[in-house]
Design a protein around this motif. Structure first.
Motif, PDB file in Angstrom:
ATOM      1  N   ALA A  12      -8.196 -10.675  -7.191  1.00  0.00           N
ATOM      2  CA  ALA A  12      -9.348 -11.234  -6.958  1.00  0.00           C
ATOM      3  C   ALA A  12      -9.107 -12.392  -5.677  1.00  0.00           C
ATOM      4  CB  ALA A  12     -10.207 -12.192  -7.786  1.00  0.00           C
ATOM      5  N   PRO A  13      -9.784 -12.403  -4.752  1.00  0.00           N
ATOM      6  CA  PRO A  13      -9.649 -13.337  -3.636  1.00  0.00           C
ATOM      7  C   PRO A  13      -9.299 -14.838  -4.011  1.00  0.00           C
ATOM      8  CG  PRO A  13     -11.295 -11.829  -2.961  1.00  0.00           C
ATOM      9  CD  PRO A  13     -10.953 -11.796  -4.406  1.00  0.00           C
ATOM     10  N   GLU A  14     -10.249 -14.950  -5.127  1.00  0.00           N
ATOM     11  CA  GLU A  14     -10.146 -16.628  -5.249  1.00  0.00           C
ATOM     12  C   GLU A  14      -8.647 -16.889  -6.183  1.00  0.00           C
ATOM     13  OE1 GLU A  14     -12.795 -14.545  -8.512  1.00  0.00           O
ATOM     14  OE2 GLU A  14     -12.380 -14.727  -6.165  1.00  0.00           O
ATOM     15  N   SER A  15      -8.247 -15.831  -6.503  1.00  0.00           N
ATOM     16  CA  SER A  15      -6.669 -15.925  -7.279  1.00  0.00           C
ATOM     17  C   SER A  15      -5.518 -16.170  -6.252  1.00  0.00           C
ATOM     18  CB  SER A  15      -6.706 -14.990  -8.444  1.00  0.00           C
ATOM     19  OG  SER A  15      -6.438 -13.708  -7.713  1.00  0.00           O
ATOM     20  N   LEU A  16      -5.815 -15.621  -4.941  1.00  0.00           N
ATOM     21  CA  LEU A  16      -4.771 -15.461  -3.895  1.00  0.00           C
ATOM     22  C   LEU A  16      -4.273 -16.815  -3.535  1.00  0.00           C
ATOM     23  CD1 LEU A  16      -6.235 -12.632  -1.939  1.00  0.00           C
ATOM     24  CD2 LEU A  16      -4.261 -12.312  -3.739  1.00  0.00           C
ATOM     25  N   ASP A  17      -3.001 -17.072  -3.210  1.00  0.00           N
ATOM     26  CA  ASP A  17      -2.468 -18.067  -2.432  1.00  0.00           C
ATOM     27  C   ASP A  17      -2.848 -17.954  -0.884  1.00  0.00           C
ATOM     28  OD1 ASP A  17      -0.436 -16.217  -1.580  1.00  0.00           O
ATOM     29  OD2 ASP A  17       0.995 -17.461  -2.780  1.00  0.00           O
ATOM     30  N   ALA A  18      -2.125 -18.828  -0.058  1.00  0.00           N
ATOM     31  CA  ALA A  18      -2.739 -18.591   1.427  1.00  0.00           C
ATOM     32  C   ALA A  18      -2.035 -17.518   1.931  1.00  0.00           C
ATOM     33  CB  ALA A  18      -1.987 -19.762   2.374  1.00  0.00           C
ATOM     34  N   TRP A  19      -0.614 -17.231   1.416  1.00  0.00           N
ATOM     35  CA  TRP A  19      -0.018 -16.086   1.810  1.00  0.00           C
ATOM     36  C   TRP A  19      -0.583 -14.670   1.607  1.00  0.00           C
ATOM     37  CZ3 TRP A  19       3.118 -13.330   5.025  1.00  0.00           C
ATOM     38  CH2 TRP A  19       3.514 -12.099   4.560  1.00  0.00           C
ATOM     39  N   GLY A  20      -1.094 -14.731   0.484  1.00  0.00           N
ATOM     40  CA  GLY A  20      -2.158 -13.657  -0.042  1.00  0.00           C
ATOM     41  C   GLY A  20      -3.259 -13.199   0.664  1.00  0.00           C
ATOM     42  N   CYS A  21      -3.958 -14.466   1.086  1.00  0.00           N
ATOM     43  CA  CYS A  21      -5.096 -14.135   1.764  1.00  0.00           C
ATOM     44  C   CYS A  21      -4.734 -13.772   3.280  1.00  0.00           C
ATOM     45  CB  CYS A  21      -5.960 -15.703   1.892  1.00  0.00           C
ATOM     46  SG  CYS A  21      -6.591 -16.273   0.501  1.00  0.00           S
ATOM     47  N   VAL A  22      -3.890 -14.123   3.887  1.00  0.00           N
ATOM     48  CA  VAL A  22      -3.329 -13.600   5.252  1.00  0.00           C
ATOM     49  C   VAL A  22      -3.054 -12.166   5.295  1.00  0.00           C
ATOM     50  CG1 VAL A  22      -1.737 -13.733   6.974  1.00  0.00           C
ATOM     51  CG2 VAL A  22      -2.793 -15.698   6.363  1.00  0.00           C
ATOM     52  N   VAL A  23      -2.274 -11.781   4.229  1.00  0.00           N
ATOM     53  CA  VAL A  23      -1.819 -10.510   4.228  1.00  0.00           C
ATOM     54  C   VAL A  23      -2.940  -9.457   3.655  1.00  0.00           C
ATOM     55  CG1 VAL A  23      -0.776  -8.848   2.710  1.00  0.00           C
ATOM     56  CG2 VAL A  23       0.512 -10.788   3.250  1.00  0.00           C
ATOM     57  N   ARG A  24      -3.733 -10.140   3.035  1.00  0.00           N
ATOM     58  CA  ARG A  24      -5.375  -9.196   2.884  1.00  0.00           C
ATOM     59  C   ARG A  24      -6.021  -9.210   4.059  1.00  0.00           C
ATOM     60  NH1 ARG A  24      -6.832  -9.031  -2.846  1.00  0.00           N
ATOM     61  NH2 ARG A  24      -9.130  -8.707  -2.065  1.00  0.00           N
ATOM     62  N   ALA A  25      -6.081 -10.047   4.747  1.00  0.00           N
ATOM     63  CA  ALA A  25      -6.950 -10.281   5.872  1.00  0.00           C
ATOM     64  C   ALA A  25      -6.223  -9.327   6.995  1.00  0.00           C
ATOM     65  CB  ALA A  25      -6.926 -11.529   6.497  1.00  0.00           C
ATOM     66  N   MET A  26      -4.995  -8.843   7.162  1.00  0.00           N
ATOM     67  CA  MET A  26      -4.421  -8.215   8.132  1.00  0.00           C
ATOM     68  C   MET A  26      -4.997  -6.841   8.422  1.00  0.00           C
ATOM     69  SD  MET A  26      -0.363  -8.925   8.157  1.00  0.00           S
ATOM     70  CE  MET A  26       0.269 -10.234   9.332  1.00  0.00           C
ATOM     71  N   ILE A  83       6.343  -3.416   5.308  1.00  0.00           N
ATOM     72  CA  ILE A  83       6.395  -4.641   4.316  1.00  0.00           C
ATOM     73  C   ILE A  83       5.141  -5.292   4.068  1.00  0.00           C
ATOM     74  CG2 ILE A  83       7.433  -6.843   3.748  1.00  0.00           C
ATOM     75  CD1 ILE A  83      10.034  -5.794   4.563  1.00  0.00           C
ATOM     76  N   TYR A  84       4.542  -5.546   5.304  1.00  0.00           N
ATOM     77  CA  TYR A  84       3.220  -6.064   5.137  1.00  0.00           C
ATOM     78  C   TYR A  84       2.278  -5.323   4.331  1.00  0.00           C
ATOM     79  CZ  TYR A  84       4.241  -9.633   8.620  1.00  0.00           C
ATOM     80  OH  TYR A  84       4.717 -10.691   9.280  1.00  0.00           O
ATOM     81  N   ALA A  85       2.289  -3.711   4.745  1.00  0.00           N
ATOM     82  CA  ALA A  85       1.595  -2.769   3.892  1.00  0.00           C
ATOM     83  C   ALA A  85       1.763  -2.674   2.702  1.00  0.00           C
ATOM     84  CB  ALA A  85       1.691  -1.501   4.700  1.00  0.00           C
ATOM     85  N   ALA A  86       2.947  -2.853   2.084  1.00  0.00           N
ATOM     86  CA  ALA A  86       3.338  -2.625   0.696  1.00  0.00           C
ATOM     87  C   ALA A  86       2.925  -4.169   0.129  1.00  0.00           C
ATOM     88  CB  ALA A  86       4.960  -2.746   0.570  1.00  0.00           C
ATOM     89  N   GLU A  87       2.827  -5.031   0.719  1.00  0.00           N
ATOM     90  CA  GLU A  87       2.422  -6.531   0.358  1.00  0.00           C
ATOM     91  C   GLU A  87       0.612  -6.246  -0.090  1.00  0.00           C
ATOM     92  OE1 GLU A  87       4.085  -9.559  -0.587  1.00  0.00           O
ATOM     93  OE2 GLU A  87       5.287  -7.972  -1.013  1.00  0.00           O
ATOM     94  N   ARG A  88       0.237  -5.706   0.745  1.00  0.00           N
ATOM     95  CA  ARG A  88      -1.118  -5.649   0.618  1.00  0.00           C
ATOM     96  C   ARG A  88      -1.739  -4.597  -0.548  1.00  0.00           C
ATOM     97  NH1 ARG A  88      -1.286  -5.141   6.355  1.00  0.00           N
ATOM     98  NH2 ARG A  88      -1.269  -2.898   6.346  1.00  0.00           N
ATOM     99  N   LEU A  89      -0.608  -3.654  -0.689  1.00  0.00           N
ATOM    100  CA  LEU A  89      -1.216  -2.766  -1.860  1.00  0.00           C
ATOM    101  C   LEU A  89      -0.873  -3.618  -3.047  1.00  0.00           C
ATOM    102  CD1 LEU A  89       0.441   0.625  -0.705  1.00  0.00           C
ATOM    103  CD2 LEU A  89      -1.935   0.214  -1.146  1.00  0.00           C
ATOM    104  N   ARG A  90       0.115  -4.493  -3.110  1.00  0.00           N
ATOM    105  CA  ARG A  90       0.475  -5.011  -4.226  1.00  0.00           C
ATOM    106  C   ARG A  90      -0.474  -6.128  -4.554  1.00  0.00           C
ATOM    107  NH1 ARG A  90       3.585  -9.732  -5.447  1.00  0.00           N
ATOM    108  NH2 ARG A  90       3.976 -10.266  -3.230  1.00  0.00           N
ATOM    109  N   LEU A  91      -1.175  -6.824  -3.335  1.00  0.00           N
ATOM    110  CA  LEU A  91      -1.913  -7.869  -3.831  1.00  0.00           C
ATOM    111  C   LEU A  91      -3.621  -7.302  -4.013  1.00  0.00           C
ATOM    112  CD1 LEU A  91      -0.546 -10.374  -1.419  1.00  0.00           C
ATOM    113  CD2 LEU A  91      -0.312 -10.774  -3.728  1.00  0.00           C
ATOM    114  N   GLN A  92      -3.923  -6.256  -3.502  1.00  0.00           N
ATOM    115  CA  GLN A  92      -5.335  -5.734  -3.535  1.00  0.00           C
ATOM    116  C   GLN A  92      -6.107  -5.739  -4.596  1.00  0.00           C
ATOM    117  OE1 GLN A  92      -5.187  -1.737  -1.730  1.00  0.00           O
ATOM    118  NE2 GLN A  92      -4.625  -0.827  -3.568  1.00  0.00           N
ATOM    119  N   SER A  93      -5.433  -6.003  -5.809  1.00  0.00           N
ATOM    120  CA  SER A  93      -5.993  -5.705  -6.997  1.00  0.00           C
ATOM    121  C   SER A  93      -6.400  -7.217  -7.467  1.00  0.00           C
ATOM    122  CB  SER A  93      -5.501  -5.082  -8.252  1.00  0.00           C
ATOM    123  OG  SER A  93      -3.893  -5.728  -8.438  1.00  0.00           O
TER     124      SER A  93
END
Length: 588
Positions: A334-348, A322-332
């Motif tokens: 821009a970092p400045e548009s991510l919320d805190a959860w999105g930043c953490v998932v992208r960082a993992m 699920i973490y991997a699927a969330e990363r794929l969903r959020l990778q497109s």
């Protein structure tokens, strides 16, 4: 035998109609009761700082420091039991009665409790309704203004062998949870979208035609829901809602719309002779794609052990998916548009690579997450991990790096003491600071909160390895492999295995494990170090020298002095052997 008199809150509980249930199927009833105790009752008691005084067959006596804790514990258990019994035939349900009193008790030398305080709690339990909670007047006075629940005054009751009548109150539980579930009406308005990955676990289909397997399939689905609910990063739909689809063949996208979830887990159970086959598949409902699927073939000799094993395996496997699927969903995005959860998932993915350039990206995202939400414990936990990894890789000065990492980990625990990642980070840092006791304590705290936390098992393995306890370390690695044989932790597992073999003096086996680790992660600095030391000790000087080249590439400041001062191996003799292996490779 010494005795101590004290004031205590006492909770007494037993199973309604236990003799009848045992008469119908004693083995199954005992197994279900044991499972309820290990999965629900005991963890809930622990959360509310209770102490199990004794168990007598189906009965339990528990001591709490406060009546509020005792009542909260009782309410959580009974509400959970109401949910678990939905769909179970009335004559097969396990239901508890609970009585609570606060009063004077005598504690004996062996920890047992005696006296009127205990007797009144036991008598209150005996007059409680199935799935009910009765309080004495003394207990009610302690909680009446501290809890939001409603209480019904039952008046004064004559209790067996109690000299005076006792005022009794009944806790008014949420009776709605006891009703049969209704499939959500999609026309009733769209539910608010949860702010974290959401998942619904559907009842596992019985494909064998054997009605007995209905219980097994339902049990697996229930256990998976319970285990996933302990993961702080997920929004898990309650059993009542998902079991509304039992016996139907719903379209997965329709289920996702009605329950407003992104992921759906479905599965099936089939029994043939003495073998069981269980399948599971995780679906991204938005796209319809299967992001994980697995089949489990097991002997049916111990059906409850199989149920536990499959539950642990499924939860351990789908969490990283699920973490991997969330990363794929959020990778497109821009970092400045991510919320805190999105930043953490992208960082993992950057945190687990052991590549400094990638870690820079991960650290930047985690710092951004903390800026967006200063109270986000998970972001602090992962940032603590990143700093500690840099320290052990020799790319961050030891004292300030460990100090910063510990502060972040402790901050995460303070913010969310129930998040396993916070305790995991604290344990990880302690393991690399030659502090076995705190490492084991914190990692076990993480595993109590999430028994399927694969990485916590691996780091517990490395803590034992650094302490010279190779066999204990290897046992933790075997648990991790069983839980999740294929995920991003494989290289770490192999590297810790190599360390344990080195400590045990099995240098050739250490070399083989570390070779596989660096093939998976070519920039895994600690794995290269252990490979080099093990090869030197094994007499394979060519491999040792090649390994040292990679070590110096990844850690230019690596030296004998650095290893002796900072390497996490606790025992002097283990560190001396490690240094000798590196010396043979040419390290100065």
């Amino acid at each position: 035998m010494s005795e101590t008199r004290k004031l205590a809150a006492i909770l007494a509980a037993d199973v309604v109609g236990y003799s009848r249930l045992a008469g119908l199927d004693e083995a199954r009833t005992l197994a279900r009761l044991r499972a309820l105790r290990s999965d629900l009752v005991d963890p809930t008691i622990a959360v509310h700082i209770g102490r199990v005084v004794k168990r007598t067959g189906d009965g339990t006596l528990v001591e709490f420091r406060s009546v509020v804790d005792a009542v909260r514990c009782a309410i959580e258990v009974q509400n959970a039991m109401l949910e678990r019994n939905v769909g179970v035939p009335p004559d097969r349900r396990i239901e508890f009665r609970i009585g609570i009193h606060v009063g004077d008790v005598v504690e004996e030398g062996d920890g047992d409790l005696m006296g009127d305080g205990v007797n009144i709690a036991a008598r209150l339990e005996s007059i409680a309704e199935p799935n009910g909670i009765c309080l004495s007047g003394a207990a009610y006075e302690q909680v009446r203004d501290k809890l939001k629940e409603q209480f019904a005054d039952l008046g004064e009751k004559e209790l067996k062998n109690i000299a005076r009548p006792v005022r009794v109150y009944r806790v008014a539980l949420d009776s709605d949870t006891a009703t049969e579930p209704i499939v959500p009406d999609p026309s009733a308005g769209k539910l608010a979208a949860p702010d974290k990955p959401s998942i619904a676990v559907l009842p596992f289909q019985n494909m064998s035609g054997d009605p007995e397997q209905e219980y097994f399939g339902d049990g697996i689905a229930e256990d998976i829901i319970t285990a996933l609910s302990k993961l702080r990063g997920f929004f898990v739909i309650a059993r009542n809602s998902t079991f509304a689809y039992k016996g139907k063949a719903p379209d997965i996208r329709q289920v996702a719309r009605e329950l407003n979830v992104r992921y759906v887990l479905e599965g099936s159970v089939r029994k043939a002779g003495e073998r069981l086959r269980v399948t599971g598949q995780l679906i991204d409902a938005a796209s319809g794609n299967h992001i994980w699927a697995e089949r489990y073939d097991r002997p049916a000799s111990d059906i409850f052990a199989v149920q536990d094993e499959i539950t642990h395996s499924v939860v351990a496997a789908i969490e990283p998916q699920i973490y991997a699927a969330e990363r794929l969903r959020l990778q497109s995005k821009a970092p400045e548009s991510l919320d805190a959860w999105g930043c953490v998932v992208r960082a993992m993915p950057y945190i687990w690579t052991w590549v400094i350039q990638d870690e820079d990206t991960g650290i930047s995202l985690l710092k951004r997450a903390i800026e967006l939400d200063p109270h986000y414990a998970r972001a602090r936990s992962l940032l603590a991990w990143a700093f500690a990894t840099r320290v052990i890789s020799g790319n961050l000065e030891f004292e300030p790096g460990i100090s910063s990492a510990l502060a972040l980990a402790q901050g995460a625990i303070d913010l969310d003491p129930d998040d396993p990642w916070a305790h995991f980070a604290a344990g990880y840092i302690s393991a690399f600071s030659r502090r076995l006791g705190p490492a084991v304590e914190e990692l076990n705290e993480a595993l109590q909160r999430n028994p399927n936390f694969v990485f916590a098992h691996i780091i517990l393995g490395v803590a034992y390895g650094y302490a010279g306890l190779a066999d204990d370390g290897l046992r933790q690695l075997e648990i991790a492999r069983r839980l999740s044989p294929l995920d991003q932790t494989q290289a770490a597992n192999l590297s810790v295995e190599g360390l344990c073999h080195l400590v045990a003096g099995r240098y050739a086996e250490a070399v083989r494990a570390e070779r596989r680790a660096v093939l998976m992660r070519p920039n895994f600095g600690t794995a290269w170090r252990t490979l080099t030391a093990a090869a030197g000790l094994a007499g394979d000087l060519e491999t040792a020298r090649q390994g040292l080249v990679e070590c110096k590439r990844l850690q230019p400041n690596l030296s004998i002095e650095w290893v002796e001062k900072y390497h996490p191996l606790i025992r002097t003799e283990d560190r001396a052997r490690y240094v000798e292996g590196l010396r043979r490779a040419g390290l100065e």
